[in-house]
Design a protein around this motif. Structure first.
Motif, PDB file in Angstrom:
ATOM      1  N   ALA A  49       0.871  -1.172  -0.104  1.00  0.00           N
ATOM      2  CA  ALA A  49       0.036  -0.125  -0.029  1.00  0.00           C
ATOM      3  C   ALA A  49       0.837   1.287  -0.047  1.00  0.00           C
ATOM      4  CB  ALA A  49      -1.150   0.101   1.282  1.00  0.00           C
ATOM      5  N   ALA A  50       2.139   1.400   0.546  1.00  0.00           N
ATOM      6  CA  ALA A  50       3.052   2.406   0.785  1.00  0.00           C
ATOM      7  C   ALA A  50       3.545   2.567  -0.624  1.00  0.00           C
ATOM      8  CB  ALA A  50       3.998   2.336   1.830  1.00  0.00           C
ATOM      9  N   GLU A  51       3.813   1.609  -1.360  1.00  0.00           N
ATOM     10  CA  GLU A  51       4.385   1.951  -2.553  1.00  0.00           C
ATOM     11  C   GLU A  51       3.413   2.033  -3.720  1.00  0.00           C
ATOM     12  OE1 GLU A  51       8.238   1.451  -3.611  1.00  0.00           O
ATOM     13  OE2 GLU A  51       7.719   2.514  -1.810  1.00  0.00           O
ATOM     14  N   ALA A  52       2.067   1.882  -3.470  1.00  0.00           N
ATOM     15  CA  ALA A  52       1.110   1.975  -4.632  1.00  0.00           C
ATOM     16  C   ALA A  52       0.955   3.163  -5.289  1.00  0.00           C
ATOM     17  CB  ALA A  52      -0.178   1.597  -3.935  1.00  0.00           C
ATOM     18  N   ASP A  53       0.971   3.215  -6.430  1.00  0.00           N
ATOM     19  CA  ASP A  53       0.475   4.405  -7.327  1.00  0.00           C
ATOM     20  C   ASP A  53      -0.802   4.522  -7.924  1.00  0.00           C
ATOM     21  OD1 ASP A  53       0.937   2.621  -9.309  1.00  0.00           O
ATOM     22  OD2 ASP A  53       2.763   3.626 -10.159  1.00  0.00           O
ATOM     23  N   SER A  54      -1.695   3.430  -7.632  1.00  0.00           N
ATOM     24  CA  SER A  54      -2.973   3.446  -8.079  1.00  0.00           C
ATOM     25  C   SER A  54      -3.929   2.924  -6.919  1.00  0.00           C
ATOM     26  CB  SER A  54      -3.086   2.440  -9.199  1.00  0.00           C
ATOM     27  OG  SER A  54      -2.959   0.954  -8.734  1.00  0.00           O
ATOM     28  N   ILE A  55      -5.252   3.093  -6.981  1.00  0.00           N
ATOM     29  CA  ILE A  55      -6.116   2.678  -5.822  1.00  0.00           C
ATOM     30  C   ILE A  55      -6.271   1.182  -5.996  1.00  0.00           C
ATOM     31  CG2 ILE A  55      -8.347   2.815  -7.489  1.00  0.00           C
ATOM     32  CD1 ILE A  55      -7.862   3.821  -3.491  1.00  0.00           C
ATOM     33  N   ALA A  56      -6.074   0.531  -7.091  1.00  0.00           N
ATOM     34  CA  ALA A  56      -6.415  -0.943  -6.902  1.00  0.00           C
ATOM     35  C   ALA A  56      -5.133  -1.611  -6.141  1.00  0.00           C
ATOM     36  CB  ALA A  56      -6.134  -1.468  -8.505  1.00  0.00           C
ATOM     37  N   THR A  57      -3.842  -1.244  -6.216  1.00  0.00           N
ATOM     38  CA  THR A  57      -2.645  -1.544  -5.479  1.00  0.00           C
ATOM     39  C   THR A  57      -2.882  -1.355  -3.897  1.00  0.00           C
ATOM     40  OG1 THR A  57      -1.419  -1.355  -7.382  1.00  0.00           O
ATOM     41  CG2 THR A  57      -0.559  -1.847  -5.326  1.00  0.00           C
ATOM     42  N   VAL A  58      -3.791  -0.207  -3.693  1.00  0.00           N
ATOM     43  CA  VAL A  58      -3.880  -0.089  -2.165  1.00  0.00           C
ATOM     44  C   VAL A  58      -5.057  -1.047  -1.760  1.00  0.00           C
ATOM     45  CG1 VAL A  58      -5.100   1.495  -0.523  1.00  0.00           C
ATOM     46  CG2 VAL A  58      -3.380   2.435  -2.378  1.00  0.00           C
ATOM     47  N   ILE A  59      -5.942  -1.342  -2.463  1.00  0.00           N
ATOM     48  CA  ILE A  59      -6.952  -2.451  -2.257  1.00  0.00           C
ATOM     49  C   ILE A  59      -6.209  -3.873  -2.062  1.00  0.00           C
ATOM     50  CG2 ILE A  59      -9.080  -3.744  -3.234  1.00  0.00           C
ATOM     51  CD1 ILE A  59      -9.792  -0.963  -4.439  1.00  0.00           C
ATOM     52  N   VAL A  60      -5.243  -4.169  -2.973  1.00  0.00           N
ATOM     53  CA  VAL A  60      -4.512  -5.314  -2.695  1.00  0.00           C
ATOM     54  C   VAL A  60      -3.720  -5.402  -1.225  1.00  0.00           C
ATOM     55  CG1 VAL A  60      -2.569  -6.699  -3.598  1.00  0.00           C
ATOM     56  CG2 VAL A  60      -4.233  -5.823  -5.187  1.00  0.00           C
ATOM     57  N   GLY A  61      -3.222  -4.072  -1.118  1.00  0.00           N
ATOM     58  CA  GLY A  61      -2.188  -3.959   0.294  1.00  0.00           C
ATOM     59  C   GLY A  61      -3.183  -4.097   1.421  1.00  0.00           C
ATOM     60  N   ARG A  62      -4.463  -3.505   1.141  1.00  0.00           N
ATOM     61  CA  ARG A  62      -5.456  -3.597   2.493  1.00  0.00           C
ATOM     62  C   ARG A  62      -5.883  -4.980   2.682  1.00  0.00           C
ATOM     63  NH1 ARG A  62      -6.182  -0.198   6.281  1.00  0.00           N
ATOM     64  NH2 ARG A  62      -8.402   0.081   6.129  1.00  0.00           N
ATOM     65  N   CYS A  63      -6.358  -5.626   1.590  1.00  0.00           N
ATOM     66  CA  CYS A  63      -6.666  -6.969   1.899  1.00  0.00           C
ATOM     67  C   CYS A  63      -5.478  -8.165   2.229  1.00  0.00           C
ATOM     68  CB  CYS A  63      -6.979  -7.569   0.454  1.00  0.00           C
ATOM     69  SG  CYS A  63      -8.408  -7.051  -0.325  1.00  0.00           S
ATOM     70  N   LEU A  64      -4.326  -7.648   2.048  1.00  0.00           N
ATOM     71  CA  LEU A  64      -3.074  -8.453   2.566  1.00  0.00           C
ATOM     72  C   LEU A  64      -3.230  -8.112   4.149  1.00  0.00           C
ATOM     73  CD1 LEU A  64      -0.238  -8.691   0.148  1.00  0.00           C
ATOM     74  CD2 LEU A  64      -1.179 -10.562   1.153  1.00  0.00           C
ATOM     75  N   GLN A  65      -3.362  -6.701   4.279  1.00  0.00           N
ATOM     76  CA  GLN A  65      -3.328  -6.351   5.709  1.00  0.00           C
ATOM     77  C   GLN A  65      -4.294  -7.185   6.514  1.00  0.00           C
ATOM     78  OE1 GLN A  65      -3.879  -1.900   5.457  1.00  0.00           O
ATOM     79  NE2 GLN A  65      -1.704  -1.896   6.606  1.00  0.00           N
ATOM     80  N   GLY A  66      -5.326  -7.331   5.923  1.00  0.00           N
ATOM     81  CA  GLY A  66      -6.604  -7.992   6.607  1.00  0.00           C
ATOM     82  C   GLY A  66      -6.324  -9.248   6.866  1.00  0.00           C
ATOM     83  N   SER A  67      -5.539 -10.104   5.808  1.00  0.00           N
ATOM     84  CA  SER A  67      -5.345 -11.458   5.880  1.00  0.00           C
ATOM     85  C   SER A  67      -4.451 -12.073   7.102  1.00  0.00           C
ATOM     86  CB  SER A  67      -4.661 -11.661   4.618  1.00  0.00           C
ATOM     87  OG  SER A  67      -3.497 -11.313   4.386  1.00  0.00           O
ATOM     88  N   GLY A  68      -3.767 -10.920   7.531  1.00  0.00           N
ATOM     89  CA  GLY A  68      -3.053 -11.244   8.842  1.00  0.00           C
ATOM     90  C   GLY A  68      -3.701 -11.316  10.054  1.00  0.00           C
ATOM     91  N   ALA A  69      -4.816 -12.013   9.999  1.00  0.00           N
ATOM     92  CA  ALA A  69      -5.937 -12.075  11.143  1.00  0.00           C
ATOM     93  C   ALA A  69      -5.449 -12.859  12.071  1.00  0.00           C
ATOM     94  CB  ALA A  69      -7.268 -12.398  10.508  1.00  0.00           C
ATOM     95  N   VAL A  70      -4.730 -12.391  13.373  1.00  0.00           N
ATOM     96  CA  VAL A  70      -4.247 -13.046  14.364  1.00  0.00           C
ATOM     97  C   VAL A  70      -4.976 -12.678  15.695  1.00  0.00           C
ATOM     98  CG1 VAL A  70      -2.050 -13.493  13.071  1.00  0.00           C
ATOM     99  CG2 VAL A  70      -2.215 -11.435  14.591  1.00  0.00           C
ATOM    100  N   ALA A  71      -5.993 -12.026  15.773  1.00  0.00           N
ATOM    101  CA  ALA A  71      -6.747 -11.518  16.759  1.00  0.00           C
ATOM    102  C   ALA A  71      -6.803 -12.757  17.628  1.00  0.00           C
ATOM    103  CB  ALA A  71      -7.853 -10.872  16.671  1.00  0.00           C
ATOM    104  N   GLY A  72      -7.439 -13.871  17.189  1.00  0.00           N
ATOM    105  CA  GLY A  72      -7.727 -15.069  17.799  1.00  0.00           C
ATOM    106  C   GLY A  72      -6.810 -15.851  18.367  1.00  0.00           C
ATOM    107  N   ALA A  73      -5.484 -15.717  17.638  1.00  0.00           N
ATOM    108  CA  ALA A  73      -4.461 -16.455  17.934  1.00  0.00           C
ATOM    109  C   ALA A  73      -3.683 -15.829  19.169  1.00  0.00           C
ATOM    110  CB  ALA A  73      -3.403 -16.889  17.104  1.00  0.00           C
TER     111      ALA A  73
END
Length: 455
Positions: free
Chosen positions: A89-113
């Motif tokens: 997301a930091a390196e993104a120059d398009s909104i589509a890349t930011v969306i990919v970055g945000r999805c990856l951020q969320g995929s690190g779903a470790v709250a339960g662990a």
């Protein structure tokens, strides 16, 4: 114990740091994403809420995986995914890349662990306080993020927010491996993790489903609102560089306004009326934001009222889940509740972006008010939650072949309303009415001291 204190402080810091990175984006993404290639209000809203979808998808599988391969390995993997998403997301120059970055951020779903590791590391008698510490750390992270995000973005641009998020995630890895001690064991905890046998009960309870819808609606409204609020502040003369200070004042005063209402709800047993009043108040505030919030002080006053209601609901909904969940099913109920929360964040971003693109920013608030009205209809006839508390009783003085005989004896104790004995954990989960509880009789049945789980 020193190891428990290290575990609590380390995991609370780790959880808060991760949430700080997610929250910092909330008040700034809509303002600063306009310069990205392909940006439209709908796609900006999708970028804002995208992390919620992947959080909802992966949080339960990651929790179950941590039972099999170890908590720290799963948490470390989740933090690396979070850091990778932040860098993309930091390196993104398009909104589509930011969306990919945000999805990856969320995929690190470790709250339960993280919560399961905390349970592994702590004794039953201090686990309630340990989890409350993590809950407090999340609230503090949200307040800090509302200030730091706008200040960072104004000074160094949106990319700096994502880079800071990546650095915080990598620093959390050091905390995980250096500060948090190794868990003595990986164990199942019904008050923390998902139990498949309890899932059907949780999903067929109308009261719990109403609360799941409530957290879903609350985070739909919150995420949608931040598609529009930053622009509304600019329209009344508060530039992006100054918005962090506005959030600081509003959040601080909202916390002061929320505390007496929590006391009324909990201590004076007015939970349902306070709950309905907060939803009704938020609905009216959203309506006013759509129709009247075009003057500076009117807007700031309405934002204060919005965050009073939001903070009140965010604080009391988990308490209501704890009161309504059957004995031993709190972890399962909270898993469904958290999934609903993340789905709400996802829908809120999409809905806020779609409404602002098609009808303008006023429509975002009016759409939130409409959802608030539906929410009121859903909870209006909800039975008032009984003021029961969760307790956990350790049974390590009992031989294993006697554990299955204890349930009836616990149920006979005055003030015990529900009980579940779990032989493999050597504990009994109870729901009790503290005003009627015969603590001495409970201790005699257990053959050991019991521990308050407060709810």
């Amino acid at each position: 114990m020193t190891s428990e204190r290290r575990a609590i402080s380390g995991l609370a810091g780790l959880y808060a740091t991760r949430m700080l990175g997610l929250f910092m984006v909330l008040p700034v993404l809509a303002l600063y994403a306009e310069d990205l290639a392909g940006a439209t209000p709908l796609l900006v809203g999708l970028a804002l809420g995208a992390y919620g979808l992947t959080q909802a998808i992966f949080q339960i599988p990651f929790g179950l995986l941590s039972d099999r391969i170890g908590r720290k390995v799963v948490i470390a993997g989740g933090l690396l995914l979070f850091a990778l998403g932040s860098v993309i997301a930091a390196e993104a120059d398009s909104i589509a890349t930011v969306i990919v970055g945000r999805c990856l951020q969320g995929s690190g779903a470790v709250a339960g662990a993280i919560m399961a590791l905390l349970a592994d590391q702590t004794r039953e008698e201090i686990r309630t306080a340990a989890m409350a510490t993590i809950g407090l750390s999340i609230g503090v992270a949200f307040a800090i993020a509302m200030v730091v995000g706008p200040l960072m973005a104004a000074q160094f641009g949106l990319t700096s927010v994502f880079w800071l998020t990546a650095v915080l995630a990598l620093a959390s890895l050091l905390v995980l491996w250096r500060l948090v001690p190794a868990a003595p064991r990986v164990a199942r905890h019904q008050d923390v993790g998902l139990d498949r046998q309890q899932l059907r009960i949780t999903l067929t309870s109308s009261s719990l489903l109403r609360l799941d819808f409530s957290i879903f609606a609350l985070h739909t409204i919150l995420t949608a609102a931040f598609v529009a609020v930053p622009f509304r502040l600019v329209n009344v003369g508060i530039e992006a560089a100054s918005q962090g200070w506005v959030y600081l004042a509003v959040m601080g005063l909202a916390f002061v306004g929320m505390v007496p209402l929590v006391i009324v709800a909990e201590k004076r047993r007015r939970m349902k009326s306070t709950f309905i009043g907060a939803v009704a108040g938020m609905t009216l505030v959203l309506l006013a934001l759509g129709e009247l919030g075009h003057q500076r002080w009117t807007l700031i006053g309405l934002l204060w009222a919005f965050f009073v209601a939001f903070n009140l609901l965010e604080a009391t909904l988990p308490s209501m889940i704890s009161k309504l969940a059957p004995a031993g099913a709190k972890g399962t109920a909270m898993g469904v509740y958290s999934t609903s929360q993340f789905l709400g964040a996802f829908l809120g971003g999409v809905l806020g972006g779609a409404l602002s693109q098609r009808f303008g920013y006023d429509a975002v608030f009016l759409g939130g008010a409409l959802l608030g009205a539906v929410w009121l209809a859903v909870i209006w006839k909800m039975p008032a939650p009984r003021h029961l508390s969760s307790e956990i009783v350790t049974l390590d003085e009992h031989p294993a072949d006697a554990l299955d005989t204890l349930m009836a004896r616990f149920a006979d104790v005055a003030g015990v309303e529900d009980v579940l004995v779990v032989p493999e954990e050597r504990v009994a989960y109870l729901k009790v009415d503290r005003q009627r509880l015969d603590a001495e009789a409970l201790a005699r049945v257990a053959g050991t001291r019991h521990d308050s789980r407060g709810a």
